[in-house]
Design a protein around this motif. Structure first.
Motif, PDB file in Angstrom:
ATOM      1  N   GLY A  60       4.205   2.930  -0.718  1.00  0.00           N
ATOM      2  CA  GLY A  60       4.722   2.546  -2.137  1.00  0.00           C
ATOM      3  C   GLY A  60       4.774   3.750  -3.001  1.00  0.00           C
ATOM      4  O   GLY A  60       4.743   4.664  -2.568  1.00  0.00           O
ATOM      5  N   ARG A  61       4.448   3.267  -4.063  1.00  0.00           N
ATOM      6  CA  ARG A  61       4.407   4.227  -5.409  1.00  0.00           C
ATOM      7  C   ARG A  61       3.507   4.020  -6.429  1.00  0.00           C
ATOM      8  O   ARG A  61       2.756   2.954  -6.425  1.00  0.00           O
ATOM      9  N   GLU A  91      16.446  -5.939  -4.599  1.00  0.00           N
ATOM     10  CA  GLU A  91      16.776  -6.935  -5.939  1.00  0.00           C
ATOM     11  C   GLU A  91      16.004  -6.179  -7.105  1.00  0.00           C
ATOM     12  O   GLU A  91      16.162  -6.833  -8.300  1.00  0.00           O
ATOM     13  N   LEU A  92      15.422  -5.178  -6.862  1.00  0.00           N
ATOM     14  CA  LEU A  92      14.878  -4.255  -7.843  1.00  0.00           C
ATOM     15  C   LEU A  92      13.402  -5.168  -8.567  1.00  0.00           C
ATOM     16  O   LEU A  92      13.211  -4.819  -9.612  1.00  0.00           O
ATOM     17  N   GLU A  93      12.965  -6.030  -7.657  1.00  0.00           N
ATOM     18  CA  GLU A  93      11.844  -6.738  -8.096  1.00  0.00           C
ATOM     19  C   GLU A  93      10.546  -6.085  -7.467  1.00  0.00           C
ATOM     20  O   GLU A  93      10.325  -5.569  -6.529  1.00  0.00           O
ATOM     21  N   THR A  94       9.719  -5.846  -8.510  1.00  0.00           N
ATOM     22  CA  THR A  94       8.488  -5.089  -8.311  1.00  0.00           C
ATOM     23  C   THR A  94       7.478  -5.971  -7.764  1.00  0.00           C
ATOM     24  O   THR A  94       7.070  -7.065  -8.275  1.00  0.00           O
ATOM     25  N   THR A  95       6.655  -5.569  -6.556  1.00  0.00           N
ATOM     26  CA  THR A  95       5.418  -6.340  -6.253  1.00  0.00           C
ATOM     27  C   THR A  95       4.476  -5.337  -6.247  1.00  0.00           C
ATOM     28  O   THR A  95       4.175  -4.180  -5.774  1.00  0.00           O
ATOM     29  N   THR A  96       3.118  -5.772  -6.785  1.00  0.00           N
ATOM     30  CA  THR A  96       1.950  -4.879  -6.864  1.00  0.00           C
ATOM     31  C   THR A  96       1.111  -5.558  -5.492  1.00  0.00           C
ATOM     32  O   THR A  96       0.900  -6.676  -5.376  1.00  0.00           O
ATOM     33  N   HIS A  97       0.611  -4.402  -4.755  1.00  0.00           N
ATOM     34  CA  HIS A  97      -0.398  -4.708  -3.648  1.00  0.00           C
ATOM     35  C   HIS A  97      -1.647  -4.148  -3.963  1.00  0.00           C
ATOM     36  O   HIS A  97      -1.794  -3.032  -4.589  1.00  0.00           O
TER      37      HIS A  97
END
Length: 221
Positions: A60-61, A91-97
Protein backbone atom coordinates in the motif's frame (compact mmCIF):
# COMPACT_ATOMS: atom_id res chain seq x y z
CA UNK A 1 -46.04 9.19 37.45
CA UNK A 2 -45.86 8.02 33.87
CA UNK A 3 -43.51 10.89 33.06
CA UNK A 4 -41.12 9.93 35.88
CA UNK A 5 -41.09 6.29 34.77
CA UNK A 6 -40.31 7.39 31.24
CA UNK A 7 -37.42 9.57 32.44
CA UNK A 8 -36.06 6.66 34.49
CA UNK A 9 -36.21 4.37 31.48
CA UNK A 10 -34.42 6.95 29.33
CA UNK A 11 -31.77 7.44 32.01
CA UNK A 12 -31.28 3.67 32.30
CA UNK A 13 -30.97 3.31 28.52
CA UNK A 14 -28.37 6.10 28.40
CA UNK A 15 -26.40 4.50 31.23
CA UNK A 16 -26.40 1.09 29.53
CA UNK A 17 -25.34 2.67 26.24
CA UNK A 18 -22.52 4.54 27.99
CA UNK A 19 -21.29 1.37 29.66
CA UNK A 20 -21.36 -0.51 26.36
CA UNK A 21 -19.30 2.17 24.63
CA UNK A 22 -16.94 3.29 27.40
CA UNK A 23 -17.33 1.05 30.42
CA UNK A 24 -15.77 -2.06 28.92
CA UNK A 25 -12.73 -0.39 27.43
CA UNK A 26 -9.64 -2.36 28.30
CA UNK A 27 -6.25 -0.99 29.26
CA UNK A 28 -4.38 1.11 26.73
CA UNK A 29 -1.30 -0.06 24.84
CA UNK A 30 0.69 2.59 26.70
CA UNK A 31 -0.45 1.33 30.11
CA UNK A 32 0.37 -2.30 29.32
CA UNK A 33 3.75 -1.32 27.83
CA UNK A 34 4.73 0.60 30.95
CA UNK A 35 3.48 -2.22 33.18
CA UNK A 36 6.00 -4.54 31.51
CA UNK A 37 8.85 -2.03 31.56
CA UNK A 38 8.63 -1.26 27.84
CA UNK A 39 8.96 2.12 26.14
CA UNK A 40 5.87 3.53 24.39
CA UNK A 41 5.62 6.06 21.57
CA UNK A 42 2.36 7.21 20.07
CA UNK A 43 3.87 7.16 16.57
CA UNK A 44 7.16 7.15 14.65
CA UNK A 45 7.83 8.42 11.13
CA UNK A 46 9.91 5.51 9.86
CA UNK A 47 11.25 2.09 10.79
CA UNK A 48 14.88 0.89 10.93
CA UNK A 49 16.38 -0.13 7.53
CA UNK A 50 16.46 -3.84 8.53
CA UNK A 51 12.64 -3.87 8.47
CA UNK A 52 12.31 -2.79 4.86
CA UNK A 53 12.55 -6.36 3.53
CA UNK A 54 9.43 -7.53 5.41
CA UNK A 55 6.68 -8.14 2.85
CA UNK A 56 3.83 -6.70 4.90
CA UNK A 57 5.63 -3.36 5.27
CA UNK A 58 5.86 -2.99 1.49
CA UNK A 59 2.11 -2.97 0.99
CA UNK A 60 0.00 0.00 0.00
CA UNK A 61 0.75 3.67 0.50
CA UNK A 62 0.65 6.35 3.20
CA UNK A 63 2.27 4.07 5.77
CA UNK A 64 1.78 4.94 9.43
CA UNK A 65 3.37 3.31 12.48
CA UNK A 66 1.33 3.86 15.66
CA UNK A 67 1.35 2.58 19.25
CA UNK A 68 5.04 1.73 19.06
CA UNK A 69 6.35 -0.43 21.89
CA UNK A 70 10.02 -1.35 22.31
CA UNK A 71 12.43 -2.73 24.86
CA UNK A 72 13.35 -6.13 26.27
CA UNK A 73 10.67 -8.73 26.87
CA UNK A 74 11.43 -12.19 28.31
CA UNK A 75 15.10 -11.52 27.59
CA UNK A 76 14.65 -10.57 23.91
CA UNK A 77 14.79 -7.15 22.27
CA UNK A 78 11.38 -6.51 20.72
CA UNK A 79 9.43 -3.95 18.79
CA UNK A 80 5.66 -3.96 18.34
CA UNK A 81 3.46 -1.48 16.56
CA UNK A 82 0.24 -0.88 14.65
CA UNK A 83 0.85 -0.66 10.91
CA UNK A 84 -1.67 1.36 8.91
CA UNK A 85 -1.68 1.72 5.14
CA UNK A 86 -4.05 2.56 2.30
CA UNK A 87 -4.89 0.84 -0.98
CA UNK A 88 -6.79 2.23 -3.97
CA UNK A 89 -8.89 -0.02 -6.21
CA UNK A 90 -9.70 0.33 -9.90
CA UNK A 91 -12.65 2.55 -9.08
CA UNK A 92 -10.35 4.85 -7.09
CA UNK A 93 -11.98 3.84 -3.82
CA UNK A 94 -9.57 4.06 -0.87
CA UNK A 95 -9.44 1.35 1.80
CA UNK A 96 -7.52 1.66 5.06
CA UNK A 97 -5.89 -1.46 6.54
CA UNK A 98 -4.72 -2.05 10.12
CA UNK A 99 -2.25 -4.72 11.22
CA UNK A 100 -0.57 -5.53 14.53
CA UNK A 101 3.09 -6.38 14.05
CA UNK A 102 5.66 -7.77 16.49
CA UNK A 103 9.37 -8.07 15.80
CA UNK A 104 12.07 -9.93 17.72
CA UNK A 105 15.62 -8.87 16.97
CA UNK A 106 18.02 -11.68 16.02
CA UNK A 107 21.72 -11.94 16.93
CA UNK A 108 22.89 -12.20 13.29
CA UNK A 109 21.78 -11.22 9.81
CA UNK A 110 19.82 -14.17 8.43
CA UNK A 111 18.67 -15.44 5.03
CA UNK A 112 15.06 -14.78 4.17
CA UNK A 113 12.52 -17.36 5.35
CA UNK A 114 8.80 -16.88 4.79
CA UNK A 115 6.24 -19.06 6.56
CA UNK A 116 2.61 -18.46 5.62
CA UNK A 117 -0.58 -20.49 6.10
CA UNK A 118 -1.22 -22.64 3.04
CA UNK A 119 -4.23 -21.75 0.89
CA UNK A 120 -5.69 -22.56 -2.53
CA UNK A 121 -3.65 -19.87 -4.30
CA UNK A 122 -0.44 -21.43 -3.05
CA UNK A 123 -1.48 -24.85 -4.31
CA UNK A 124 -2.18 -23.39 -7.75
CA UNK A 125 1.25 -21.75 -7.68
CA UNK A 126 2.82 -25.13 -6.93
CA UNK A 127 1.11 -26.60 -9.99
CA UNK A 128 2.61 -23.79 -12.08
CA UNK A 129 6.10 -24.62 -10.83
CA UNK A 130 6.48 -22.16 -7.95
CA UNK A 131 7.48 -24.77 -5.39
CA UNK A 132 7.79 -24.22 -1.67
CA UNK A 133 9.95 -26.32 0.66
CA UNK A 134 8.54 -29.67 1.74
CA UNK A 135 9.07 -31.27 5.13
CA UNK A 136 8.88 -34.78 6.52
CA UNK A 137 5.76 -33.77 8.43
CA UNK A 138 2.93 -33.91 5.90
CA UNK A 139 0.65 -32.15 8.37
CA UNK A 140 3.05 -29.21 8.48
CA UNK A 141 3.64 -29.16 4.71
CA UNK A 142 -0.11 -29.15 4.12
CA UNK A 143 -0.71 -26.40 6.67
CA UNK A 144 2.12 -23.99 5.81
CA UNK A 145 3.97 -22.68 2.79
CA UNK A 146 7.69 -22.16 3.45
CA UNK A 147 9.89 -20.20 1.05
CA UNK A 148 13.62 -19.61 1.28
CA UNK A 149 16.67 -19.65 -0.98
CA UNK A 150 18.63 -21.19 1.89
CA UNK A 151 16.98 -24.57 2.50
CA UNK A 152 19.39 -25.54 5.25
CA UNK A 153 18.48 -22.47 7.27
CA UNK A 154 14.76 -23.02 6.59
CA UNK A 155 15.00 -26.62 7.83
CA UNK A 156 16.83 -25.42 10.95
CA UNK A 157 14.14 -22.84 11.62
CA UNK A 158 11.33 -25.33 10.96
CA UNK A 159 12.67 -27.94 13.34
CA UNK A 160 10.30 -30.49 14.93
CA UNK A 161 9.61 -28.28 17.95
CA UNK A 162 8.82 -25.29 15.75
CA UNK A 163 6.54 -27.33 13.48
CA UNK A 164 4.66 -28.71 16.48
CA UNK A 165 4.16 -25.18 17.82
CA UNK A 166 3.05 -23.74 14.47
CA UNK A 167 0.51 -26.51 13.96
CA UNK A 168 -1.11 -25.27 17.18
CA UNK A 169 -1.09 -21.73 15.75
CA UNK A 170 -2.26 -22.38 12.16
CA UNK A 171 -2.94 -18.71 11.33
CA UNK A 172 0.66 -17.65 11.98
CA UNK A 173 2.46 -15.59 9.37
CA UNK A 174 6.19 -15.41 10.06
CA UNK A 175 9.09 -13.85 8.21
CA UNK A 176 12.79 -13.83 9.00
CA UNK A 177 15.25 -11.62 7.18
CA UNK A 178 18.25 -9.51 8.09
CA UNK A 179 18.29 -9.27 11.88
CA UNK A 180 14.55 -9.56 12.51
CA UNK A 181 11.84 -12.15 13.06
CA UNK A 182 8.45 -10.60 12.33
CA UNK A 183 4.85 -11.74 12.75
CA UNK A 184 1.62 -9.90 12.06
CA UNK A 185 -2.10 -10.20 12.62
CA UNK A 186 -4.89 -8.26 10.99
CA UNK A 187 -6.56 -5.70 13.23
CA UNK A 188 -5.84 -2.83 15.59
CA UNK A 189 -3.17 -3.17 18.26
CA UNK A 190 -4.78 -2.82 21.69
CA UNK A 191 -3.82 -3.15 25.32
CA UNK A 192 -5.53 -6.53 25.40
CA UNK A 193 -3.76 -7.86 22.30
CA UNK A 194 -0.22 -6.54 22.93
CA UNK A 195 1.06 -9.19 25.34
CA UNK A 196 -0.43 -12.22 23.51
CA UNK A 197 1.21 -10.88 20.33
CA UNK A 198 4.59 -10.49 22.05
CA UNK A 199 4.26 -13.90 23.73
CA UNK A 200 3.64 -15.48 20.33
CA UNK A 201 6.62 -13.75 18.70
CA UNK A 202 8.96 -14.67 21.56
CA UNK A 203 7.73 -18.27 21.60
CA UNK A 204 8.62 -18.54 17.90
CA UNK A 205 12.10 -17.18 18.61
CA UNK A 206 12.57 -19.61 21.50
CA UNK A 207 11.75 -22.51 19.17
CA UNK A 208 14.83 -21.69 17.08
CA UNK A 209 17.91 -23.08 18.88
CA UNK A 210 20.67 -20.53 19.43
CA UNK A 211 23.12 -22.82 17.63
CA UNK A 212 21.25 -22.08 14.36
CA UNK A 213 22.61 -18.54 14.52
CA UNK A 214 26.22 -19.71 14.80
CA UNK A 215 26.47 -21.20 11.29
CA UNK A 216 29.64 -20.02 9.52
CA UNK A 217 27.63 -18.50 6.64
CA UNK A 218 25.63 -16.30 9.02
CA UNK A 219 27.81 -13.25 9.83
CA UNK A 220 27.56 -11.77 13.31
CA UNK A 221 26.29 -8.22 13.55
Amino acid sequence: MFGIDLLLLIALALYITYQMIFGKRGPTVEAIAHKHGLKYSEAISQLPPAFRAIDMLKKGRKHRYNHVVEGHYQGYRILAFQFVYETVDLELETTTHWYSIAVVHLPVSCPEVKIHPEHVGHRLANLLGFQDINFESMDFSNAFRVLSKNKRFAYDVCNPRMMEYLLKKPKTTLEIENEVLAIWEEGHLSGDSLIPLLDHAVALRKNIPDVVFSHPELPTT
